[in-house]
Enzyme design. Structure first.
Site, mmCIF file in Angstrom:
data_model
loop_
_atom_site.group_PDB
_atom_site.id
_atom_site.type_symbol
_atom_site.label_atom_id
_atom_site.label_comp_id
_atom_site.label_asym_id
_atom_site.label_seq_id
_atom_site.Cartn_x
_atom_site.Cartn_y
_atom_site.Cartn_z
ATOM 1 N N GLU A 1 -18.246 -3.235 23.523
ATOM 2 C CA GLU A 1 -17.178 -4.245 23.385
ATOM 3 C C GLU A 1 -16.957 -4.962 24.711
ATOM 4 O O GLU A 1 -16.644 -6.154 24.728
ATOM 5 C CB GLU A 1 -15.899 -3.563 22.876
ATOM 6 N N ASN B 1 -12.310 7.528 22.680
ATOM 7 C CA ASN B 1 -12.073 6.210 23.266
ATOM 8 C C ASN B 1 -11.024 5.509 22.411
ATOM 9 O O ASN B 1 -11.329 5.051 21.315
ATOM 10 C CB ASN B 1 -13.395 5.423 23.288
ATOM 11 N N LYS C 1 -9.586 2.753 22.884
ATOM 12 C CA LYS C 1 -9.692 1.283 22.915
ATOM 13 C C LYS C 1 -8.299 0.682 23.091
ATOM 14 O O LYS C 1 -7.455 1.285 23.750
ATOM 15 C CB LYS C 1 -10.422 0.779 21.667
HETATM 16 P P1 13P Z 1 -16.001 4.284 16.130
HETATM 17 O O1 13P Z 1 -16.000 5.786 16.190
HETATM 18 O O2 13P Z 1 -14.684 3.699 15.691
HETATM 19 O O3 13P Z 1 -17.181 3.751 15.375
HETATM 20 O O4 13P Z 1 -16.185 3.769 17.652
HETATM 21 C C1 13P Z 1 -17.168 4.326 18.437
HETATM 22 C C2 13P Z 1 -16.968 3.848 19.810
HETATM 23 O O5 13P Z 1 -17.082 2.664 20.100
HETATM 24 C C3 13P Z 1 -16.561 4.820 20.843
HETATM 25 O O6 13P Z 1 -16.638 4.283 22.116
#
Ligand code: 13P
Length: 250
Positions: free
Chosen positions: A96, A9, A11
């Site tokens: 999120e 992901n 983001k």
């Molecule tokens: P991290 O691996 O940065 O902790 O994020 C996990 C996440 O939110 C994947 O969707």
């Protein structure tokens, strides 16, 4: 046999040029895997990412979508738009989205229905916050997140659902759930699914763990019986790290 899946992901990271570069690095670093490998770049880079991954086994997912088929929803993206460029997997329910964009279980149920109606596969995220874990409410929280957004579905819909348990306190914090904590929750999810549906559905659904998965901890987490891979944030932005995590999934 349920599938192992490792999904990245991205983001709100990587502009167009950076996306192209990372995809090129990933194609070199990950030539094959027994796991399904998925990346989720931002909306604006999905079409180009698909083109760049033509012929590769690495798949592309969206990070979100709207529940309506079309209409006056400025700034939003529909399932049909995603399908029309060749994207047929979508992440829904990420913490999120829940925390910063007010997405609740009722809204997510609508998004789930819209995605399934369009023939998409969903990576559905859920997980408790730190205070909920501290107060011992984490099982109850996870059960209600699943129930409210997914348990209205008919059994055959579950072939298009992948679950991703992501405890909020472990996302982007460097703090991971221990392999035992992940296994305990994943087993609980399967038990809940068996009660709500049947053991065929519970055993068939892939349940990913997400939250600070790194090359150094992936193998141990993925070795747990009910952990079928991971949803990776930060470490999916570095080709060598994501490749190492994919390798840990077998
Ligand atoms: P991290 O691996 O940065 O902790 O994020 C996990 C996440 O939110 C994947 O969707």
């Amino acid at each position: 046999m349920r599938k192992k899946i490792v999904a990245g992901n991205w983001k709100m990271n990587k502009n167009r040029e950076e996306t192209t570069r990372l995809i090129s690095e990933l194609k070199t670093a990950i030539q094959k895997s027994d796991a399904e490998v998925i990346i989720a770049p931002t909306f604006v880079n999905l079409a180009e990412s698909l083109g760049e991954l033509k012929g590769s086994f690495i798949q592309v997912s969206a990070q979100n979508m709207h529940f309506a088929e079309s209409g006056a929803y400025t700034g939003e993206i529909s399932a049909d738009m995603l399908k029309s460029i060749g994207v047929s997997t979508v992440i829904l329910g990420h913490s999120e989205r829940r925390a910063y964009f007010g997405e609740d279980d009722a809204l997510l149920a609508k998004k789930v229905d819209a995605a399934l109606k369009a023939g998409m596969r969903i990576i559905f995220c859920f997980g408790e916050e730190l205070d909920q874990r501290k107060s011992g409410d984490h099982f109850k929280v996870v059960e209600s997140q699943l129930k409210n957004a997914l348990f209205h579905l008919k059994g055959d819909a579950w072939k298009n659902i992948v679950l991703a348990f992501e405890p909020v306190w472990a996302i982007g914090t460097g703090e991971t759930a221990s392999p035992e904590q992940a296994q305990e929750m994943h087993a609980f999810i399967r038990k809940t699914l068996t009660e709500a549906y049947d053991s065929g559905i519970a055993e068939g659904v892939s349940i990913l763990y997400g939250g600070s998965v790194k090359p150094g901890n992936a193998e141990e987490i993925f070795s747990k019986a009910d952990v079928d891979g991971g949803l990776i944030g930060g470490a999916s932005l570095v080709a060598a790290d994501f490749a190492a995590i994919v390798a840990a999934a077998g």
